[in-house]
Design an enzyme around this catalytic site. Sequence first.
Site, PDB file in Angstrom:
ATOM      1  N   ALA A 137      39.124  58.311 -21.624  1.00 44.17           N
ATOM      2  CA  ALA A 137      40.382  57.513 -21.464  1.00 44.17           C
ATOM      3  C   ALA A 137      40.700  58.083 -22.661  1.00 44.17           C
ATOM      4  O   ALA A 137      42.130  58.619 -22.938  1.00 44.17           O
ATOM      5  CB  ALA A 137      39.782  55.901 -22.300  1.00 44.17           C
ATOM      6  N   ARG A 154      24.327  47.700  -6.984  1.00 41.63           N
ATOM      7  CA  ARG A 154      23.443  47.628  -8.358  1.00 41.63           C
ATOM      8  C   ARG A 154      22.643  46.275  -8.790  1.00 41.63           C
ATOM      9  O   ARG A 154      21.646  46.286  -9.052  1.00 41.63           O
ATOM     10  CB  ARG A 154      24.329  47.735  -8.843  1.00 41.63           C
TER      11      ARG A 154
HETATM   12  C1  LIG Z   1      24.455  57.968 -17.084  1.00 44.88           C
HETATM   13  C2  LIG Z   1      25.714  57.484 -16.947  1.00 44.88           C
HETATM   14  C3  LIG Z   1      26.319  57.443 -15.604  1.00 44.88           C
HETATM   15  C4  LIG Z   1      27.230  57.416 -15.342  1.00 44.88           C
HETATM   16  N1  LIG Z   1      27.863  57.595 -14.145  1.00 44.88           N
HETATM   17  C5  LIG Z   1      28.845  57.390 -13.615  1.00 44.88           C
HETATM   18  C6  LIG Z   1      29.656  57.860 -12.639  1.00 44.88           C
HETATM   19  O1  LIG Z   1      29.014  58.529 -11.882  1.00 44.88           O
HETATM   20  N2  LIG Z   1      30.716  57.123 -12.079  1.00 44.88           N
HETATM   21  C7  LIG Z   1      31.343  56.453 -13.133  1.00 44.88           C
HETATM   22  O2  LIG Z   1      32.781  56.012 -12.406  1.00 44.88           O
HETATM   23  N3  LIG Z   1      30.996  56.025 -14.116  1.00 44.88           N
HETATM   24  C8  LIG Z   1      29.708  56.244 -14.678  1.00 44.88           C
HETATM   25  N4  LIG Z   1      29.321  55.781 -15.915  1.00 44.88           N
HETATM   26  C9  LIG Z   1      30.427  55.471 -16.362  1.00 44.88           C
HETATM   27  C10 LIG Z   1      31.295  55.828 -17.181  1.00 44.88           C
HETATM   28  O3  LIG Z   1      31.143  57.157 -17.552  1.00 44.88           O
HETATM   29  C11 LIG Z   1      32.025  55.071 -18.992  1.00 44.88           C
HETATM   30  O4  LIG Z   1      32.426  54.209 -17.737  1.00 44.88           O
HETATM   31  C12 LIG Z   1      32.926  55.700 -19.172  1.00 44.88           C
HETATM   32  O5  LIG Z   1      32.749  57.676 -18.618  1.00 44.88           O
HETATM   33  C13 LIG Z   1      32.787  55.705 -20.448  1.00 44.88           C
HETATM   34  O6  LIG Z   1      34.671  56.154 -20.994  1.00 44.88           O
HETATM   35  P1  LIG Z   1      35.451  55.693 -22.084  1.00 44.88           P
HETATM   36  O7  LIG Z   1      36.066  57.010 -21.930  1.00 44.88           O
HETATM   37  O8  LIG Z   1      35.913  54.446 -22.113  1.00 44.88           O
HETATM   38  O9  LIG Z   1      33.884  56.227 -23.192  1.00 44.88           O
HETATM   39  P2  LIG Z   1      32.920  57.085 -23.583  1.00 44.88           P
HETATM   40  O10 LIG Z   1      33.545  58.717 -23.360  1.00 44.88           O
HETATM   41  O11 LIG Z   1      31.795  56.808 -23.715  1.00 44.88           O
HETATM   42  O12 LIG Z   1      33.501  57.292 -24.924  1.00 44.88           O
HETATM   43  C14 LIG Z   1      33.918  57.159 -26.546  1.00 44.88           C
HETATM   44  C15 LIG Z   1      34.690  57.623 -27.645  1.00 44.88           C
HETATM   45  O13 LIG Z   1      34.847  56.624 -28.436  1.00 44.88           O
HETATM   46  C16 LIG Z   1      33.742  57.244 -30.276  1.00 44.88           C
HETATM   47  N5  LIG Z   1      33.973  56.534 -30.618  1.00 44.88           N
HETATM   48  C17 LIG Z   1      32.831  55.119 -30.669  1.00 44.88           C
HETATM   49  N6  LIG Z   1      33.126  54.251 -31.824  1.00 44.88           N
HETATM   50  C18 LIG Z   1      33.483  54.769 -32.292  1.00 44.88           C
HETATM   51  C19 LIG Z   1      33.896  54.657 -33.889  1.00 44.88           C
HETATM   52  N7  LIG Z   1      33.910  53.552 -34.496  1.00 44.88           N
HETATM   53  N8  LIG Z   1      34.695  55.535 -34.570  1.00 44.88           N
HETATM   54  C20 LIG Z   1      34.819  57.204 -33.754  1.00 44.88           C
HETATM   55  N9  LIG Z   1      35.552  57.118 -32.995  1.00 44.88           N
HETATM   56  C21 LIG Z   1      34.475  56.369 -32.477  1.00 44.88           C
HETATM   57  C22 LIG Z   1      33.755  58.071 -29.338  1.00 44.88           C
HETATM   58  O14 LIG Z   1      32.872  59.476 -30.349  1.00 44.88           O
HETATM   59  C23 LIG Z   1      33.991  58.733 -28.226  1.00 44.88           C
HETATM   60  O15 LIG Z   1      34.856  60.007 -28.170  1.00 44.88           O
HETATM   61  C24 LIG Z   1      27.744  56.288 -16.285  1.00 44.88           C
HETATM   62  C25 LIG Z   1      27.765  55.892 -17.873  1.00 44.88           C
HETATM   63  C26 LIG Z   1      26.602  56.628 -18.139  1.00 44.88           C
HETATM   64  C27 LIG Z   1      26.113  56.094 -19.478  1.00 44.88           C
END
Ligand SMILES: Cc1cc2nc3c(=O)[nH]c(=O)nc-3n(C[C@H](O)[C@H](O)[C@H](O)COP(=O)(O)OP(=O)(O)OC[C@H]3O[C@@H](n4cnc5c(N)ncnc54)[C@H](O)[C@@H]3O)c2cc1C
Lengths: 261, 246, 641
Positions: C45, C332
């Site tokens: 994201a 799930r």
């Molecule tokens: C093991 C596993 C398998 C999964 N498999 C799937 C799948 O097959 N298909 C699917 O659709 N989804 C899957 N999911 C869910 C999905 O991966 C996540 O929901 C999604 O990738 C989250 O993306 P995001 O960009 O919101 O957050 P994230 O990728 O978690 O990124 C968070 C970012 O915020 C930063 N951050 C956090 N807190 C702070 C702070 N206080 N200060 C500065 N930076 C900060 C971190 O450094 C990171 O860069 C899976 C999740 C897991 C854990």
Amino acid sequence: MSDLNLTLHVWRQRNAKSPGKMVTYKVTGVSTHASFLEMLDILNEQLTAKGEEPIAFDHDCREGICGMCSLMINGRPHGGQRATTTCQLHMRHFKNGDEIWIEPWRAEAFPVIKDLCVDRTPFDRVIAAGGFITANCGSAPDANDILIPKESADDSMDAAACIACGACVAACPNGSAMLFVAAKLAHLHRLPQGQPERMHRTQAMVTAMDAAGFGNCSNHYECEAACPKDIKRDVMALMNRDYAKAALASRDRETKSDGSG
Amino acid sequence: MFARDHATARGIRVTEFHMTWLVRYARSSIGAKHIMAVTGLLLFLFAVVHMIGHLQMFGGRDMYNTYAHFLQSLWEVKWPVRAGLLVLLIVHIIVALGLVAKNRAARPERYAKFKPVVSSAAGRTMAFTGLAVFAFIAFHIIHFTVGWVQPEAFHTLDAEKRWDAYSMFVIGFQNPAIYGVYFAGMVLLALHLGHGAASWLQSLGLRHPKYPVDRLGPLIAFGLFVGYMAPPTAVLVGLIRMNGVG
Amino acid sequence: MLKLDARVPGGPIEQKWANARFEMKLVNPANKRKYKVIVVGSGLAGGAAAATLAELGYDVACFCFQDSPRRAHSIAAQGGINAAKNYQNDGDSVHRLFYDTVKGGDFRAREANVHRLAEVSVDIIDQCAAMGVPFAREYGGTLANRSFGGAQVSRTFYARGQTGQQLLLGVYSALERQIGAGKVTMFSRTEMLDLVVDNGRAVGIVARDLVTGAITSHAAHAVVLATGGYGNVYYLSTNAKGCNVTATYRAYKRGAGFGNPCFTQIHPTCIPVSGDFQSKLTLMSESLRNDGRVWVPKSKTDTAKHPDQIAEDARDYYLERKYPAFGNLSPRDIASRAAKEVCDEGRGVGPGGRGVYLDFRDAIARDTEERIRERYGNLFDMYERITGENPYRLPMRIYPAVHYTMGGLWVDYQLQTTIPGLFCLGEANFSDHGANRLGASALMQGLADGYFIIPYTLGDYLARLAGVNSAIASPTSSAFAASEDLVRARLDRLMNVRGSRSIDSFHKELGHIMWEHCGMARSAESLKTALEAIPKLREEFWRDVTVLGDRDSFNQSLEKAGRVADFLEFAELMCKDALIREESCGGHFRVEHQIDGEAKRDDDRFCHAAVWEYAGEGKEPVRHVEPLAFENVKLATRSYK
Ligand SMILES: Cc1cc2nc3c(=O)[nH]c(=O)nc-3n(C[C@H](O)[C@H](O)[C@H](O)COP(=O)(O)OP(=O)(O)OC[C@H]3O[C@@H](n4cnc5c(N)ncnc54)[C@H](O)[C@@H]3O)c2cc1C
Ligand code: FES
């Protein structure tokens, strides 16, 4: 299985500027089911209880994919188990009473930040120099408009599996980063989408790699043996070939001129 | 080749050398790798040809001296080739020394424990074996080309009044000390080529996983060693004598 | 007082996004570079948002706590990403993906957002392929698909078992391109510790440089949070060790409403806990349930026996027994609860009796070991690496684990929180997944938000600001100074407790409370127990925690302590939310509300999103609601029997 008592020799260094040294610790009661990092957690809990500052080490996902964990364990990156990162290495491979040497990655380009943590940002700089396909969001054709043979996609994926942990640099007797750089190049160059920028990308990334202070490749292939993602030396052959073409037989991007001076 | 004419702002045509890209290439890590590979390969090819030449010792005095005479008489070729080989050698060494310095600098702090697993000792000691081979080559030239080591053997002539290289060879290797020096030199060369003889395939990007010929490096090196040491050994054990072969 | 205006555009659902885009104000291209945008998070994201906003010309600063933006936890996603491409000609469509997501979320998501998500899903695949994501292909060169998470169509795109990694590397490369071009300033190893709000608008953040310990202020015209999920409130989860609630919780304390904090997803197939040293749980892809059969012994007395010694008729294939239609492929939440139930009955296997078998014996007999190895080889290897057991010989042992958090900062249709100028994307927002997320939909949402939605909606916000220069706060202004002081005081407080208990011991205890009382099954009683235990633990934490090292240097203990301190407050909010929601829906299962063991929704009382407003230190937070209307998908009971 019974618990392990171990002797650890660990590199301790306050920060980038102060000198470091190996310090010996005893850690007790480590389950053989624990992972290597959990063993360090246990040691850190024992140190904390004694009022000693815990050992700093990098880690995040603890499932072998983020590339954050590192550690030279008994002279081998990630401990030397085939295709395994430190976070996935388990203590059942050690024996009670073992002595274990734990050091940070050592390379001029990867200065130690603290204890076992090093700065790997040169990898990011290499990618910024050219490890991408220029495709602004919104400009893409339908994904099936460009057919990609399954074999190409598979080969590309083999190279793309790199997690940028730096084990290749750590393992190389010369501290070279060529496996890392070549893996990214091979990922992109085994796909049709990577072709337009191929020559420039190869030159730009190699130039950035050289500027970062990595050593040179002498074809020892320690990197390949150490790679937790099993990336093969073939990617480097591809890079070497492309680099010759790029440097000797293709037009440099800088010299391109639209005539406006 | 690198000269390019172009008009300056004042309309005067000047010739400028656009060497920058070539210099950049040569100074780059992979450029250096290519230089090492190409010079190494050419030197290696020379070594193979040279070895084949010496194997003619088994053909007897006439055959060997004919060959030697043939080489000596081609002076229009001889000197350019010698000069070329020298340039190759010097470039190979200078670039190598640059790389050694760079690689040392890339790992300023050593590991307390470091266990290489797949690299060969030969590969890791290329700089040492390389320099030692260089010293050996110098000795070899002084010995057989300049003739300072065993001057007494250097000026004999054969029945056809040709320079008697055959005798020189035999006299030379009947001396165990000389034999020992060459043996050591060839061991070093073999170690050097054990890594180098196939490494260039990877460096130039010519290696293909379907044809893992690069694994043959040590074999090629061993072959070269055997080829080079066969005639001297034959001399030492008396198979090749002043009065003939057999 | 919070104002919840979802700002859903008018028109039929298929037209809403098009209408919204047309009504948006645009920023003059020449002015874009004068607008500063902060993006916290570099996952799918945040990374996509930062790269795309920079491509458009904005001046972007991006933050992550790892040493490189490429290590965000999106990297760990295995299975795949959904998109309504209908390449398989099996009846998929934007409307079907929309329908499945609303239904899968148990009718607790906002229809208009979900529809937009389904619409842009197709563009995501195009964009990723153009950027060199090596998706799996058919021999003819077209994209391959698999089916996932009980969907009846094959709409999941994948790159081996590393889809998240490859999508994130695509995002990361786009981000690095902008960093190289000087359009994005990247702050790695930098943690956001506070949001700065001035005159009711988000104007920047205060962050800590994790290497030097320096506290720094960063001002911008708008702030985007994409900081991922908070599953680590349970200590053990499939999340990375650094995943936290700090960024969103700090924003909540500054006035952003927190939506549905109690909605968490428990994944049924994870490797069970093997001891109290355990630091995280590893997911075993859901796809294993296509061939593995789940069972436990019928009798408690058999649990310690070697599985080979348990005869066929002494085994209870409980999923096949209870849900004959879906069997081992039940969703799930249902599969997870069923596993908990049999273990609660004392029939669980492995250490502590917390595990069930996932058995490939029959599949191997049917398809040969070779075929099974082809399909799942890497997963079997991973299992063996972690457990030391060979799953070709012995059945795997699995147990549910916390995996995903549907709750998060409440956002309107524009992805703006209740604080103007503060946007929230990805897992961090309260999301399009309602009370339960379908497999392969989180990656889709993260990229939809970052690539295709925020570039529009943020532009609209910026275009409506008074003017470039007047609209930016100075990082030296009093709002920033006050925030910096607060951050420093808090760090000092943590450093100065100098107690006797380790940070991890508190985190583990909190996790235990949450898992037992606010986990897979919740009751008024368990939640009340938790609500008593948490404040006590928090009080003890602030009295007895020990944080070694210095404040002003690299200090992993201090980082951890700050995160745990926030979890200790946030956990209470989750339990409050769970207590008030007296219904069962999706991942939120209240034992009082079930029919025949199945979740029973209460649409009359709870067909809404709960949005919590922070009321001040020591004061009860205020619960608001956003009513949810279902005009395009009819409210119905989920059934998988
Ligand atoms: C093991 C596993 C398998 C999964 N498999 C799937 C799948 O097959 N298909 C699917 O659709 N989804 C899957 N999911 C869910 C999905 O991966 C996540 O929901 C999604 O990738 C989250 O993306 P995001 O960009 O919101 O957050 P994230 O990728 O978690 O990124 C968070 C970012 O915020 C930063 N951050 C956090 N807190 C702070 C702070 N206080 N200060 C500065 N930076 C900060 C971190 O450094 C990171 O860069 C899976 C999740 C897991 C854990
Ligand atoms: S901690 Fe992520 S790869 Fe080891």
